[in-house]
Design a protein around this motif. Structure first.
Motif, PDB file in Angstrom:
ATOM      1  N   MET A 101      -8.834 -26.172  57.027  1.00 21.46           N
ATOM      2  CA  MET A 101      -8.911 -27.332  56.777  1.00 21.46           C
ATOM      3  C   MET A 101      -8.818 -28.528  57.720  1.00 21.46           C
ATOM      4  N   PRO A 102      -9.506 -29.451  58.012  1.00 25.45           N
ATOM      5  CA  PRO A 102      -9.449 -30.517  59.001  1.00 25.45           C
ATOM      6  C   PRO A 102      -8.088 -31.005  59.054  1.00 25.45           C
ATOM      7  N   CYS A 103      -7.452 -31.615  60.186  1.00 29.43           N
ATOM      8  CA  CYS A 103      -6.398 -32.538  60.136  1.00 29.43           C
ATOM      9  C   CYS A 103      -6.956 -33.812  59.591  1.00 29.43           C
ATOM     10  N   ARG A 104      -6.089 -34.268  58.755  1.00 30.87           N
ATOM     11  CA  ARG A 104      -6.376 -35.480  58.008  1.00 30.87           C
ATOM     12  C   ARG A 104      -5.401 -36.978  58.354  1.00 30.87           C
ATOM     13  N   HIS A 105      -6.225 -37.697  58.492  1.00 26.72           N
ATOM     14  CA  HIS A 105      -5.824 -39.219  58.743  1.00 26.72           C
ATOM     15  C   HIS A 105      -6.368 -40.166  57.790  1.00 26.72           C
ATOM     16  N   LEU A 106      -5.708 -40.178  56.581  1.00 26.92           N
ATOM     17  CA  LEU A 106      -6.170 -40.717  55.399  1.00 26.92           C
ATOM     18  C   LEU A 106      -5.781 -42.124  55.405  1.00 26.92           C
ATOM     19  N   SER A 107      -6.506 -43.128  54.642  1.00 21.25           N
ATOM     20  CA  SER A 107      -6.192 -44.241  54.614  1.00 21.25           C
ATOM     21  C   SER A 107      -6.807 -44.882  53.061  1.00 21.25           C
ATOM     22  N   VAL A 108      -6.473 -46.083  52.787  1.00 23.49           N
ATOM     23  CA  VAL A 108      -6.722 -46.622  51.461  1.00 23.49           C
ATOM     24  C   VAL A 108      -8.092 -46.041  50.869  1.00 23.49           C
ATOM     25  N   TYR A 109      -9.158 -46.349  51.596  1.00 24.46           N
ATOM     26  CA  TYR A 109     -10.530 -46.036  50.969  1.00 24.46           C
ATOM     27  C   TYR A 109     -10.939 -44.467  51.618  1.00 24.46           C
ATOM     28  N   SER A 110     -10.168 -43.811  52.390  1.00 25.73           N
ATOM     29  CA  SER A 110     -10.462 -42.643  53.184  1.00 25.73           C
ATOM     30  C   SER A 110      -9.425 -41.708  52.404  1.00 25.73           C
ATOM     31  N   GLN A 111      -9.430 -41.456  51.348  1.00 25.53           N
ATOM     32  CA  GLN A 111      -8.166 -40.698  50.814  1.00 25.53           C
ATOM     33  C   GLN A 111      -8.419 -39.180  50.845  1.00 25.53           C
ATOM     34  N   ARG A 112      -9.558 -38.824  51.022  1.00 29.39           N
ATOM     35  CA  ARG A 112      -9.966 -37.411  51.198  1.00 29.39           C
ATOM     36  C   ARG A 112     -10.569 -37.033  52.431  1.00 29.39           C
ATOM     37  N   ALA A 113     -11.381 -37.999  53.152  1.00 34.12           N
ATOM     38  CA  ALA A 113     -12.170 -37.595  54.173  1.00 34.12           C
ATOM     39  C   ALA A 113     -12.815 -38.763  54.794  1.00 34.12           C
ATOM     40  N   LYS A 114     -12.987 -38.780  56.178  1.00 29.70           N
ATOM     41  CA  LYS A 114     -13.571 -39.794  56.847  1.00 29.70           C
ATOM     42  C   LYS A 114     -14.794 -39.167  57.893  1.00 29.70           C
ATOM     43  N   LEU A 115     -15.980 -39.675  57.437  1.00 29.24           N
ATOM     44  CA  LEU A 115     -17.218 -39.056  58.078  1.00 29.24           C
ATOM     45  C   LEU A 115     -17.858 -40.049  58.960  1.00 29.24           C
ATOM     46  N   GLY A 116     -18.260 -39.326  60.188  1.00 33.30           N
ATOM     47  CA  GLY A 116     -18.885 -40.253  60.980  1.00 33.30           C
ATOM     48  C   GLY A 116     -20.419 -39.699  61.224  1.00 33.30           C
ATOM     49  N   LEU A 117     -21.383 -40.694  61.281  1.00 31.04           N
ATOM     50  CA  LEU A 117     -22.606 -40.684  61.165  1.00 31.04           C
ATOM     51  C   LEU A 117     -23.677 -41.211  62.330  1.00 31.04           C
ATOM     52  N   ILE A 118     -24.218 -40.560  62.972  1.00 33.58           N
ATOM     53  CA  ILE A 118     -25.102 -40.989  64.207  1.00 33.58           C
ATOM     54  C   ILE A 118     -26.468 -41.071  63.522  1.00 33.58           C
ATOM     55  N   VAL A 119     -27.145 -42.139  63.550  1.00 34.76           N
ATOM     56  CA  VAL A 119     -28.785 -42.416  63.333  1.00 34.76           C
ATOM     57  C   VAL A 119     -29.606 -42.786  64.404  1.00 34.76           C
ATOM     58  N   PRO A 120     -30.788 -42.786  64.386  1.00 32.05           N
ATOM     59  CA  PRO A 120     -31.644 -43.389  65.207  1.00 32.05           C
ATOM     60  C   PRO A 120     -31.724 -44.905  65.107  1.00 32.05           C
ATOM     61  N   PRO A 121     -32.186 -45.759  66.188  1.00 32.53           N
ATOM     62  CA  PRO A 121     -31.871 -47.197  65.871  1.00 32.53           C
ATOM     63  C   PRO A 121     -32.876 -47.938  64.851  1.00 32.53           C
ATOM     64  N   THR A 122     -33.770 -47.272  64.410  1.00 27.60           N
ATOM     65  CA  THR A 122     -34.689 -47.867  63.390  1.00 27.60           C
ATOM     66  C   THR A 122     -34.189 -47.260  61.938  1.00 27.60           C
ATOM     67  N   ASN A 123     -33.601 -46.382  61.982  1.00 30.73           N
ATOM     68  CA  ASN A 123     -33.279 -45.822  60.658  1.00 30.73           C
ATOM     69  C   ASN A 123     -32.467 -46.747  59.631  1.00 30.73           C
ATOM     70  N   THR A 124     -33.095 -46.815  58.506  1.00 29.77           N
ATOM     71  CA  THR A 124     -32.445 -47.661  57.522  1.00 29.77           C
ATOM     72  C   THR A 124     -32.450 -47.167  56.169  1.00 29.77           C
ATOM     73  N   VAL A 125     -32.783 -45.661  55.893  1.00 28.23           N
ATOM     74  CA  VAL A 125     -32.642 -44.953  54.834  1.00 28.23           C
ATOM     75  C   VAL A 125     -31.411 -43.874  54.644  1.00 28.23           C
ATOM     76  N   ASN A 126     -31.103 -43.534  55.676  1.00 33.53           N
ATOM     77  CA  ASN A 126     -29.875 -42.333  55.805  1.00 33.53           C
ATOM     78  C   ASN A 126     -28.860 -42.897  55.229  1.00 33.53           C
ATOM     79  N   GLU A 127     -28.050 -44.015  55.592  1.00 28.96           N
ATOM     80  CA  GLU A 127     -27.045 -44.803  55.119  1.00 28.96           C
ATOM     81  C   GLU A 127     -27.378 -45.201  53.528  1.00 28.96           C
ATOM     82  N   ALA A 128     -28.117 -45.576  53.165  1.00 33.35           N
ATOM     83  CA  ALA A 128     -28.691 -46.231  51.975  1.00 33.35           C
ATOM     84  C   ALA A 128     -28.514 -44.797  50.920  1.00 33.35           C
TER      85      ALA A 128
END
Length: 248
Positions: free
Chosen positions: A1-28
């Motif tokens: 289980m990963p080490c947790r650094h929880l916060s108000v909105y990230s009570q279970r997990a925080k994820l990082g996302l790297i997308v290409p510069p023109t990408n507008t679909v992934n986040e949506a």
């Protein structure tokens, strides 16, 4: 289980996302899938057309390490490099494994996630739909075959034939055209339909296509999201997003 650094909105997990510069679909699409108590935090990074040569691989790793270092400061539990074509490197786990070792952050990539998802579903014979032009389609076919899959049919929309400046058009493809393209790619007898590119709008179609075709449908964004959730220790089964997230 990963080490947790929880916060108000990230009570279970925080994820990082790297997308290409023109990408507008992934986040949506990720916004429509993310379960309660999980957040994701995005950074853009330039595209790398050359990932085969030693110099190209080094340039990709240098940029990824820089972005990972910034996302690491947000205490994310895992980071996804969400670019299908840019992560089609064999051996398939070499890129995420190298990133994890170099950065100290659990890493997933879209292409490694796709391979893991298809193996989890137990399928080998694929029909594939992409928005790409011939060069990338040929590269994707070889990538899938080198990982043990039989590509029954792979067709693209030809976007990018005149250069990367056209990639912004991928996100602008009408959903009706994506649906028709996906159905045209499917060969009866295939065990799954794969729709690739993180900037290709597909999420509303997954359940519809599974019902019509009778096989699992795997997409770049769905597979990457599934992989990073499981990597971050989130084992939720999510309805309405296809067999992958519902059953695995």
């Amino acid at each position: 289980m990963p080490c947790r650094h929880l916060s108000v909105y990230s009570q279970r997990a925080k994820l990082g996302l790297i997308v290409p510069p023109t990408n507008t679909v992934n986040e949506a699409e990720w916004m429509r899938m993310v379960p309660d108590g999980v957040t994701f935090h995005t950074h853009r990074m330039k595209l790398h057309a050359d990932t085969a040569s030693e110099a190209g691989r080094k340039a990709l790793m240098d940029d990824l390490e820089e972005v990972f270092a910034m996302l690491k400061q947000a205490r994310v539990d895992a980071v996804a490099y969400a670019c299908t074509a840019g992560s089609m490197i064999n051996p398939v786990d070499s890129l995420p494994d190298d990133l994890t070792a170099r950065t100290g952050v659990k890493a997933v990539t879209t292409s490694a996630s796709i391979i893991a998802a298809l193996k989890k579903l137990g399928v080998t014979r694929l029909s594939v739909a992409t928005p790409y032009a011939d060069r990338l389609n040929e590269h994707e076919t070889h990538f899938l075959e080198e990982n043990g899959f039989a590509v029954e049919k792979l067709i693209g929309l030809g976007i990018g034939a005149s250069g990367p400046q056209d990639y912004v058009r991928i996100a602008e493809t009408p959903i009706e055209q994506v649906a028709a393209h996906a159905r045209a790619a499917f060969v009866p007898g295939s065990e799954a339909l794969l729709i690739t590119c993180t900037d290709f709008p597909t999420l509303p179609l997954v359940e519809q296509l599974e019902a019509v075709l009778g096989v699992p449908v795997v997409t770049s964004n769905q597979a990457t999201f599934w992989s990073i959730l499981r990597t971050a220790g989130i084992d939720d089964r999510l309805a309405g997003l296809g067999q992958l997230l519902r059953n695995h």
